[in-house]
Design a protein around this motif. Structure first.
Motif: not given
Ligand SMILES: CC(C)(COP(=O)(O)OP(=O)(O)OC[C@H]1O[C@@H](n2cnc3c(N)ncnc32)[C@H](O)[C@@H]1OP(=O)(O)O)[C@@H](O)C(=O)NCCC(=O)NCCS
Length: 176
Positions: A79-86
């Motif tokens: 899946r692809v999400e919007y969030g904080w970079s790892n």
């Protein structure tokens, strides 16, 4: 690891044994029963059927299966999400998430997981705009950790008691 792989149509490949041919392609609804059966056979993390359907509906380009002799032997669901970079701490990004990957025991060590992962990662980048990808893996799962390291993933964190039996997860991430 280079992402110089095709994301178009079925791809015929030769296994690392030099004789087994396999095909990598996008999953279809007709594959889901096989995918679910493989998931139940090779992983303790099993999901309800709708979870697989939802990922296929939303991210079909990054839901990849492998076939040997016309039989589905492996899958990668993403899946692809919007969030904080790892990868770049403090930055909000579109990040790919490898949700589940499995290959039947009789089809392992042929390069099938590697080929499916590379295609899913490329698809997350070019179709869904992901700039990085991450996943969780059991800290004891040496084969999978080795696979991910070969693909360019690094351990970026540890999640205590992530799994229902109490085992910790490594969080691993890779720029795309
Ligand atoms: C992990 C898994 C997906 C690997 O599938 P695969 O198709 O055999 O993987 P590949 O052939 O592409 O292997 C690539 C690399 O992974 C590592 N690897 C794979 N299986 C391994 C094993 N049993 N022991 C050690 N390293 C292993 C190796 O570095 C391998 O490269 P090499 O064969 O040149 O040494 C498969 O073993 C599996 O389905 N396991 C059960 C489900 C699971 O653990 N999923 C991941 C959950 S996060």
């Amino acid at each position: 690891m280079t992402l110089d792989v095709s994301t178009e149509g079925p791809q015929r490949m030769l296994g690392k044994d030099g004789k087994t041919e396999f095909v990598i392609r996008e999953a279809t609804y007709r594959d889901l029963n096989d995918v679910i059966a493989i998931n139940r056979k090779v992983l303790p993390e099993n999901y309800p059927n709708w979870f697989f359907v939802e990922h296929l509906e939303q991210f079909p380009k990054a839901f990849i299966v492998a076939e040997v002799g016309g039989r589905v032997v492996g899958y990668v669901m993403s899946r692809v999400e919007y969030g904080w970079s790892n990868v770049n701490k403090g930055k909000a990004v579109r990040r790919g998430h490898i949700v589940s990957v499995g290959v039947l025991p009789e089809a392992r060590r042929l390069g099938i997981a590697t080929a499916m992962m590379l295609r899913a990662m490329k698809a997350m980048k070019i179709y869904y705009g992901a700039s990085e990808v991450y996943l969780e893996v059991r800290v004891s799962n040496t084969p999978a950790i080795s696979l991910y390291e070969k693909l360019g993933y690094k351990i970026v964190g540890r999640i205590p008691r992530y799994y229902s039996d109490g085992e910790d997860a490594f969080l691993m991430a890779c720029p795309l």
